[in-house]
Design a protein around this motif. Structure first.
Motif, PDB file in Angstrom:
ATOM      1  N   TRP A 128      -1.913  12.198  20.251  1.00  0.00           N
ATOM      2  CA  TRP A 128      -1.191  12.947  21.285  1.00  0.00           C
ATOM      3  C   TRP A 128      -0.186  12.029  21.978  1.00  0.00           C
ATOM      4  CZ3 TRP A 128      -4.400  16.571  25.006  1.00  0.00           C
ATOM      5  CH2 TRP A 128      -3.540  17.360  25.764  1.00  0.00           C
ATOM      6  N   PHE A 129      -0.658  10.850  22.379  1.00  0.00           N
ATOM      7  CA  PHE A 129       0.250   9.959  23.100  1.00  0.00           C
ATOM      8  C   PHE A 129       1.191   9.217  22.162  1.00  0.00           C
ATOM      9  CE2 PHE A 129      -1.459   9.404  27.699  1.00  0.00           C
ATOM     10  CZ  PHE A 129      -1.253  10.758  27.896  1.00  0.00           C
ATOM     11  N   GLU A 130       0.839   9.078  20.903  1.00  0.00           N
ATOM     12  CA  GLU A 130       1.848   8.559  19.964  1.00  0.00           C
ATOM     13  C   GLU A 130       2.997   9.575  19.854  1.00  0.00           C
ATOM     14  OE1 GLU A 130      -0.566   5.553  16.912  1.00  0.00           O
ATOM     15  OE2 GLU A 130       0.090   7.508  16.162  1.00  0.00           O
TER      16      GLU A 130
ATOM     17  N   ASN B 137      -7.248  -2.337  19.634  1.00  0.00           N
ATOM     18  CA  ASN B 137      -6.475  -3.378  20.292  1.00  0.00           C
ATOM     19  C   ASN B 137      -6.396  -4.526  19.289  1.00  0.00           C
ATOM     20  OD1 ASN B 137      -6.380  -6.078  21.645  1.00  0.00           O
ATOM     21  ND2 ASN B 137      -5.996  -4.811  23.433  1.00  0.00           N
ATOM     22  N   PHE B 138      -5.185  -4.978  19.003  1.00  0.00           N
ATOM     23  CA  PHE B 138      -5.002  -5.919  17.889  1.00  0.00           C
ATOM     24  C   PHE B 138      -4.705  -7.346  18.355  1.00  0.00           C
ATOM     25  CE2 PHE B 138      -4.127  -1.602  16.575  1.00  0.00           C
ATOM     26  CZ  PHE B 138      -4.990  -1.483  15.491  1.00  0.00           C
ATOM     27  N   ASP B 139      -4.971  -7.613  19.632  1.00  0.00           N
ATOM     28  CA  ASP B 139      -4.841  -8.968  20.154  1.00  0.00           C
ATOM     29  C   ASP B 139      -6.097  -9.738  19.728  1.00  0.00           C
ATOM     30  OD1 ASP B 139      -5.078 -11.250  21.774  1.00  0.00           O
ATOM     31  OD2 ASP B 139      -4.017 -10.308  23.440  1.00  0.00           O
ATOM     32  N   PRO B 140      -5.913 -10.906  19.058  1.00  0.00           N
ATOM     33  CA  PRO B 140      -7.099 -11.651  18.594  1.00  0.00           C
ATOM     34  C   PRO B 140      -8.087 -11.975  19.712  1.00  0.00           C
ATOM     35  CG  PRO B 140      -5.090 -12.639  17.731  1.00  0.00           C
ATOM     36  CD  PRO B 140      -4.660 -11.557  18.688  1.00  0.00           C
ATOM     37  N   GLU B 141      -7.557 -12.232  20.913  1.00  0.00           N
ATOM     38  CA  GLU B 141      -8.444 -12.592  22.029  1.00  0.00           C
ATOM     39  C   GLU B 141      -9.213 -11.385  22.574  1.00  0.00           C
ATOM     40  OE1 GLU B 141      -9.122 -15.631  23.280  1.00  0.00           O
ATOM     41  OE2 GLU B 141      -7.995 -16.266  21.510  1.00  0.00           O
ATOM     42  N   ILE B 142      -8.687 -10.204  22.370  1.00  0.00           N
ATOM     43  CA  ILE B 142      -9.324  -9.008  22.942  1.00  0.00           C
ATOM     44  C   ILE B 142     -10.000  -8.214  21.816  1.00  0.00           C
ATOM     45  CG2 ILE B 142      -8.993  -6.933  24.341  1.00  0.00           C
ATOM     46  CD1 ILE B 142      -6.439  -8.267  25.481  1.00  0.00           C
ATOM     47  N   CYS B 307      -5.837   6.508  11.188  1.00  0.00           N
ATOM     48  CA  CYS B 307      -6.953   6.239  12.093  1.00  0.00           C
ATOM     49  C   CYS B 307      -6.768   4.922  12.844  1.00  0.00           C
ATOM     50  CB  CYS B 307      -8.277   6.282  11.352  1.00  0.00           C
ATOM     51  SG  CYS B 307      -8.241   5.510   9.769  1.00  0.00           S
ATOM     52  N   LYS B 308      -5.602   4.323  12.695  1.00  0.00           N
ATOM     53  CA  LYS B 308      -5.306   3.117  13.476  1.00  0.00           C
ATOM     54  C   LYS B 308      -4.153   3.400  14.431  1.00  0.00           C
ATOM     55  CE  LYS B 308      -4.590  -0.862  11.599  1.00  0.00           C
ATOM     56  NZ  LYS B 308      -3.924  -1.678  10.551  1.00  0.00           N
ATOM     57  N   TYR B 309      -4.299   2.874  15.624  1.00  0.00           N
ATOM     58  CA  TYR B 309      -3.219   3.004  16.610  1.00  0.00           C
ATOM     59  C   TYR B 309      -2.066   2.079  16.212  1.00  0.00           C
ATOM     60  CZ  TYR B 309      -0.972   2.717  21.228  1.00  0.00           C
ATOM     61  OH  TYR B 309      -0.086   2.741  22.265  1.00  0.00           O
ATOM     62  N   VAL B 310      -0.858   2.557  16.416  1.00  0.00           N
ATOM     63  CA  VAL B 310       0.322   1.715  16.187  1.00  0.00           C
ATOM     64  C   VAL B 310       0.865   1.327  17.564  1.00  0.00           C
ATOM     65  CG1 VAL B 310       2.649   1.635  15.214  1.00  0.00           C
ATOM     66  CG2 VAL B 310       0.833   2.882  14.012  1.00  0.00           C
ATOM     67  N   PRO B 311       0.676   0.068  17.962  1.00  0.00           N
ATOM     68  CA  PRO B 311       1.014  -0.308  19.342  1.00  0.00           C
ATOM     69  C   PRO B 311       2.495  -0.147  19.702  1.00  0.00           C
ATOM     70  CG  PRO B 311      -0.415  -1.965  18.346  1.00  0.00           C
ATOM     71  CD  PRO B 311       0.000  -1.035  17.247  1.00  0.00           C
ATOM     72  N   ASN B 312       3.375  -0.405  18.751  1.00  0.00           N
ATOM     73  CA  ASN B 312       4.808  -0.296  19.072  1.00  0.00           C
ATOM     74  C   ASN B 312       5.407   0.935  18.408  1.00  0.00           C
ATOM     75  OD1 ASN B 312       4.933  -2.825  20.490  1.00  0.00           O
ATOM     76  ND2 ASN B 312       4.699  -3.782  18.479  1.00  0.00           N
ATOM     77  N   GLU B 313       6.065   1.720  19.213  1.00  0.00           N
ATOM     78  CA  GLU B 313       6.617   2.981  18.712  1.00  0.00           C
ATOM     79  C   GLU B 313       7.550   2.731  17.523  1.00  0.00           C
ATOM     80  OE1 GLU B 313       9.641   5.053  19.081  1.00  0.00           O
ATOM     81  OE2 GLU B 313       8.443   6.715  18.298  1.00  0.00           O
ATOM     82  N   ALA B 314       8.329   1.664  17.599  1.00  0.00           N
ATOM     83  CA  ALA B 314       9.298   1.395  16.538  1.00  0.00           C
ATOM     84  C   ALA B 314       8.622   1.151  15.195  1.00  0.00           C
ATOM     85  CB  ALA B 314      10.156   0.186  16.918  1.00  0.00           C
ATOM     86  N   LYS B 316       5.979   2.748  14.024  1.00  0.00           N
ATOM     87  CA  LYS B 316       5.316   3.935  13.481  1.00  0.00           C
ATOM     88  C   LYS B 316       5.995   4.345  12.173  1.00  0.00           C
ATOM     89  CE  LYS B 316       2.347   7.244  13.744  1.00  0.00           C
ATOM     90  NZ  LYS B 316       0.919   7.030  13.768  1.00  0.00           N
ATOM     91  N   GLY B 317       5.199   4.469  11.124  1.00  0.00           N
ATOM     92  CA  GLY B 317       5.722   4.906   9.823  1.00  0.00           C
ATOM     93  C   GLY B 317       6.445   3.815   9.048  1.00  0.00           C
ATOM     94  N   ARG B 318       6.565   2.640   9.666  1.00  0.00           N
ATOM     95  CA  ARG B 318       7.287   1.551   8.983  1.00  0.00           C
ATOM     96  C   ARG B 318       6.612   1.198   7.650  1.00  0.00           C
ATOM     97  NH1 ARG B 318      10.613  -2.427  11.093  1.00  0.00           N
ATOM     98  NH2 ARG B 318       9.974  -2.039  13.244  1.00  0.00           N
ATOM     99  N   PHE B 319       5.281   1.152   7.701  1.00  0.00           N
ATOM    100  CA  PHE B 319       4.525   0.815   6.498  1.00  0.00           C
ATOM    101  C   PHE B 319       4.859   1.797   5.366  1.00  0.00           C
ATOM    102  CE2 PHE B 319       0.774   1.568   3.838  1.00  0.00           C
ATOM    103  CZ  PHE B 319       0.500   0.293   3.395  1.00  0.00           C
TER     104      PHE B 319
END
Lengths: 427, 391
Positions: A128-130, B137-142, B307-314, B316-319
Motif C-alpha cells: 500500500w505504501f509502496e 530492514n536491510f541495514d546490517p546493524e539493524i 515479499c521484500k520491501y524496496v527501501p528506495n522508490e527509484a 522499485k522494479g529495477r531488478f
C-alpha cells in the motif's frame, strides 16, 4: 433511511474524528506536517512528539465506505490496473486519489509529508505504501514488526523494533518535522495513553454483564475510534474515555443495553455473540440491524483489538517508552499467530458467557481471513458452543449480499436455540 | 513411433517424475536409507537451506499439489477468495502424504502462508513448525543483527530436532555446496538465455524444482550433466520471441501452462518460478561467521521480489528491468496466481516500471490447477505477434 440515533459518546467521537480531518486539511494554512500511517502498530504518541498530524488511510476508506463512495473509488482503481482480487481499502484509497483526494469534510487532503509504514500484522500495508510512495514521492519510514509466529515476542524481536525506532523512525521524524525528539515528552504522552486504555478496557469488559450495556462490535467500532486513530495519548482521549465510562456505567446501573441505530435500546438480549473479523462498512447500519432484529448483542470481538490488545493487560508504559511502543506493535491482534487467536476467542466465549463465535470473513483481508474456518472449528471444539461463518467485504459494496447474510444469521440463531433446547432436555 | 529422447530430455523426464510424485518417494527413500534421518519441508520463496543441510536433514521444497491432486479437505479450510497453494498443501498434509516430514518452515511470503504456519501448528502438533521471518530492514546493524539472531534460533531449533550440533565447519561446507548449486543454476539459466530453443521452459522448470526435493550433492551432479547435455542438444530454432516471466514465485503454474506459452511463440529466457535456488544471487562467504555470511547474503545479494520491501522508490522494479536487459528478453509476461496479494499488489508498480523502460508487457492470472490453456495460448500468442510486428 432515517437518521441513525447515536449514543452521546458516539457523537463526541464523531466530532473528534471530524476535528482531526479539519486539522489535516488545513495543514497548509497552519504549517503543520502530515503523516499517513496505519491503525495496527499506530505510533500516534511518537508523531505527537514531533507535532505531526496523523492521517490514517484505513479510516479514510471506512469513511468512504459508510458514505457509499468507496464502490466508485474501487472501480476507478481497478480501471487503473489494480486487481479485483486485492484489498479494497487500498483500492478505495487509490481511487479516492484519482478523484481529487477529497476528505470527508469536503476539502482536499494535503499530500503527506511522510509515510510512516508501521508494518504490523498485515502484508498489504507494505505494498500500500509502496504504491502511495510512487505517487507522493515523500519520505517513507518503514518499521518492520516481526510476526509472533511462535505465539510470543522474543527479546530479539523487541530489540529489533526498538533499534528501528531509535535509528530509523525517530531520526526520520526529526528530519521531516524539524523538531528534536524529547523522550520526556513521550513519557508524558504515554501516561495519558495508559489512562485512556484503562477506561477503554473497563468499558469493553462490561460485555460480561447480562444484559450487556454495550455492543462490542458495532458499538465497539465507535468506542475504539479515538484510541485507534489520532487521539491516543491526548487529553481529549482521556476525557472521551472518562465520558464513555460514565455513559456505559449509567446503562449498566440501569440494567440497560446499548442504543441501536433506530433509537431503540437492546435490553432484551436473546443471543450473546463473540465476533471475529472486521465489519462491513458499506452496509454497516443494515448489517447491525440484522443482529438487532434478532435480539443479538455482540459481547466481545477481535476487531476491537486490531489497534492493541489492552484487555490482555498491555498498557503503554512511560517508564520504558520505546520498549513499550515495540511491545504494543508486536502484540496487535493480527500480529499474533493462529493458535493464539484461537486461545483468545475461546477465552472470550467462556469469559463473556457467549452463545458462540460468529466469523465475519472479509474478502479483502487475508491477514484476518486466511485460517478463519479452522479458527471457528477449534473454538467450537474447545467451548462446545456452535460457530457460524458469514462472508462480506470491508468497503466493496459488490461483496455485501444482505439476503445471504441474513439467511445465515437466522440459521445460526436457530442453531443456538436448538442447542439450548438440547441442553435443557439433558438437564 | 516414439521420438528418440535426447540426454537433456532424459534428465528432464527423470526430474519431472520426481516433481510429479505427490507421495514424495524419493525423499521417503532418502530418509529410510539411514536411521535417524530427518526431512525438513519448506514453502516458497526462500529459506537458508544450508542450515537444514548442515543439520544432516533433507530440505524438501513444497510448492502445493499442482494440478495432480484433487483438493477435497483443503477447500473446507479456505474461502473461495484465497489462493490455491494453501488448500493443496493442507490436502497433502491431511491425506498423509507428508507424514514423513519432521519439520516444516513457512517463510514470509504473505499473510496466507504466514497464517498457514499457525494452522499447521494446530493441525499437526507433532511436527516441528516454524514461521521464518526475514528482515525488511536491510541495514546490517539493524536488520542484519536481527536476522543473524533469527538464524541462530533456527540453528538451535534444528539442533533440538536432530539431537546433533551444527558446527560452523559443517555449515561452511554446506554453504560451499549451495554456492556450487547456485553457480550451476545460474549457468543453466544463462545457457537457456543464450540458446532457448535447446532448453524448453518446462524442462528447465522441472530440473530446478526437482533440485529442491533431492540432496544438493545429487542436484549439483545432475545440473552438471544437464549443462553438458544442453551443449549437444539438437533442436530446431523457431521464430519465437524471447520473454521473461515474473509474478510466479509462490503458487506454481501447471507444466501445461509453461508449454502453452512456448507453443504460442514465446521462448522463456528468464523467470521467477519458485525462486528459492536463485533467491541469493552471489556466493555466500565461506570464511568468518557463517550465520553472519548468510545474513549478509540476504541483505546484500538477494533478488527483488514482492515479499521484500524496496527501501528506495527509484529502485522499485529495477531488478526486473535489469534482468530483462541481461537476458535479452523482448517482453515480459506478468503471470500471477489468482488471489496472490504479493504479485497482484506489485503488478501495477512492476509493469509500470517495465513500460517506463519501453519493455512490452502483458499479464494474466492462473491457478496451480488451471486446466483451460486456450485463452492463455491466445493471449501469449497475440503478445508474441505484437512484439514481432511492432517492437
Amino acid at each position: 433511511m432515517t437518521v441513525a440515533v447515536k449514543e452521546p459518546s458516539m457523537l463526541l467521537q464523531k466530532e473528534m474524528i471530524a476535528g482531526n480531518y479539519d486539522a489535516i486539511t488545513s495543514a497548509h494554512e497552519t504549517g503543520r506536517k502530515v503523516s499517513s500511517t496505519f491503525v495496527p502498530g499506530n505510533l500516534n504518541e511518537l508523531l505527537m512528539c514531533f507535532g505531526i498530524l496523523n492521517n490514517l488511510p484505513e479510516i479514510n476508506a471506512i469513511q468512504n465506505g459508510m458514505r457509499r463512495l468507496s464502490g466508485d473509488y474501487i472501480m476507478e482503481a481497478e480501471k487503473g490496473g489494480h486487481s479485483e482480487d486485492v484489498c479494497t481499502y487500498v483500492k478505495a484509497d487509490i481511487g479516492m486519489m484519482g478523484r481529487g483526494n477529497i476528505a470527508p469534510n469536503g476539502k482536499p487532503f494535503p499530500e503527506p509529508d511522510v509515510l510512516l509504514l508501521s508494518y504490523t500484522g498485515c502484508y498489504t500495508f507494505m505494498k500500500w505504501f509502496e504504491l502511495l510512495r510512487a505517487e507522493y514521492k515523500c519520505p517513507t519510514l518503514m518499521l518492520h514488526v516481526p510476526y509472533e509466529g511462535d505465539g510470543h515476542s522474543t527479546p530479539n524481536m523487541i530489540d529489533y523494533v526498538v533499534k528501528q525506532l531509535k535509528e530509523v523512525i525517530i531520526p526520520g521524524l526529526e528530519e521531516v518535522s524539524g523538531v528534536k525528539f524529547d523522550i520526556d515528552r513521550l513519557r508524558e504522552i504515554l501516561a495519558l495513553s495508559a489512562k485512556a486504555e484503562d477506561d477503554l478496557v473497563w468499558c469493553l469488559e462490561t460485555g460480561k454483564h447480562k444484559p450487556s450495556p454495550i455492543d462490542a462490535y458495532f458499538g465497539g467500532v465507535y468506542y475504539i475510534g479515538p484510541i485507534f486513530t489520532a487521539f491516543r495519548g491526548t487529553e481529549e482521549a482521556v476525557d472521551y474515555y472518562t465520558a464513555l465510562r460514565q455513559e456505559v456505567k449509567a446503562r449498566l446501573d440501569a440494567g440497560q443495553g446499548p442504543t441501536l441505530p433506530d433509537g431503540s435500546v437492546l435490553t432484551d438480549q436473546k443471543y450473546r455473540l463473540v465476533v471475529e473479523g472486521p465489519p462491513n462498512w458499506t452496509s454497516f447500519r443494515e448489517f447491525w440491524q440484522m443482529f438487532a432484529d434478532e435480539g443479538a448483542v455482540v459481547v466481545a470481538s477481535s476487531y476491537t483489538k486490531v489497534g492493541g490488545m489492552y484487555d490482555l493487560g498491555f498498557r503503554h508504559d512511560p517508564a520504558d517508552p520505546l520498549r513499550s511502543l515495540a511491545e504494543y506493535c508486536l502484540g496487535c491482534y493480527t500480529n499474533r499467530n493462529l493458535p493464539s487467536r484461537v486461545d483468545i476467542l475461546a477465552q472470550y466465549v467462556e469469559d463473556y458467557e457467549a452463545d458462540g463465535l460468529l466469523v465475519n470473513s472479509i474478502k479483502s483481508c487475508n491477514s484476518f481471513s486466511a485460517g478463519q474456518l479452522m479458527i471457528m472449528r477449534e473454538v467450537e471444539r474447545r467451548t462446545g458452543k456452535p460457530g457460524a461463518f458469514i462472508e462480506t467485504d470491508l468497503v466493496d459494496p459488490r461483496y455485501f449480499s444482505p439476503a445471504n447474510v441474513k439467511n445465515r444469521l437466522e440459521s445460526y440463531f436457530q442453531m443456538i436455540d436448538q442447542k439450548r433446547r438440547g441442553a435443557n432436555k439433558a438437564a | 513411433m516414439d521420438m528418440p529422447v535426447s540426454k537433456a530430455g532424459v534428465i528432464a523426464r527423470r526430474c519431472e517424475s520426481i516433481v510429479d510424485d505427490l507421495s514424495f518417494q524419493a525423499a521417503r527413500d532418502w530418509k529410510a536409507a539411514e536411521p535417524g534421518r530427518k526431512v525438513v519441508g519448506f514453502l516458497p520463496v526462500y529459506v537458508p537451506m544450508e542450515l537444514i543441510h548442515a543439520a544432516g536433514c533433507l530440505p524438501l521444497g513444497l510448492f502445493g499439489g499442482g494440478d495432480r491432486i484433487e483438493v477435497i479437505h483443503g477447500d473446507a479450510y479456505y474461502q473461495s477468495y484465497i489462493c490455491r497453494i494453501p488448500r493443496s498443501t493442507i490436502e497433502l498434509g491431511v491425506t498423509g502424504r507428508l507424514d514423513f516430514v519432521d519439520g516444516l518452515l513457512f517463510p514470509f511470503v504473505c499473510d496466507v502462508i504466514r497464517n498457514l504456519s499457525g494452522m499447521w501448528k494446530v493441525m499437526f502438533p507433532d511436527v516441528w513448525t516454524k514461521f521464518f521471518d526475514t528482515p525488511q530492514n536491510f541495514d546490517p546493524e539493524i536488520g542484519g543483527t536481527y536476522y543473524t539472531h533469527e538464524l541462530r534460533e533456527l540453528r538451535a531449533d534444528l539442533e533440538r530436532l536432530t539431537g546433533r550440533d551444527i558446527t560452523d565447519a559443517a555449515l561452511r561446507a554446506s554453504i560451499a555446496l549451495y554456492n556450487e548449486n547456485r553457480r550451476l543454476v545460474r549457468a543453466v539459466y544463462d545457457a537457456r538465455a543464450a540458446e532457448p530453443w535447446k532448453a524448453p521452459a518446462a524442462d528447465v522448470y522441472v530440473v530446478m524444482r526437482a533440485g529442491l526435493m533431492m540432496p544438493v550433492e545429487e542436484h549439483n551432479a545432475l545440473l552438471a550433466d544437464y549443462l553438458a547435455a544442453l551443449d549437444i542438444e539438437d533442436r530446431p530454432r523457431k521464430d519465437n520471441v524471447r520473454v521473461a516471466i515474473f509474478g510466479s514465485f509462490c503458487e506454481q503454474p501447471p507444466l501445461a501452462l509453461l508449454k502453452s506459452i512456448e507453443m504460442a511463440g514465446c521462448y522463456v529466457v528468464e523467470d521467477d518460478y519458485s525462486l528459492v535456488n536463485r533467491f541469493i544471487t552471489e556466493d555466500v562467504a565461506t570464511d568468518g561467521d557463517p550465520l553472519a555470511a548468510l545474513s549478509t547474503a540476504y541483505l546484500r545479494h538477494s533478488v527483488e521480489t514482492s515479499c521484500k520491501y524496496v527501501p528506495n522508490e527509484a529502485d522499485k522494479g529495477r531488478f526486473h528491468v535489469e534482468r530483462v536487459k541481461q537476458t535479452g528478453a523482448e517482453g515480459v509476461i506478468y503471470a500471477a496466481p489468482s488471489f496472490c496479494d504479493p504479485a497482484l499488489l506489485d503488478r501495477p508498480m512492476i509493469c509500470g516500471r517495465l513500460s517506463d523502460a519501453g519493455i512490452p508487457n502483458m499479464s494474466f492470472k492462473y491457478a496451480e490447477n488451471s486446466g483451460q490453456m486456450q485463452p492463455i495460448r491466445e493471449q501469449a500468442g497475440a503478445f508474441a505477434d505484437s512484439i514481432k510486428l511492432w517492437s
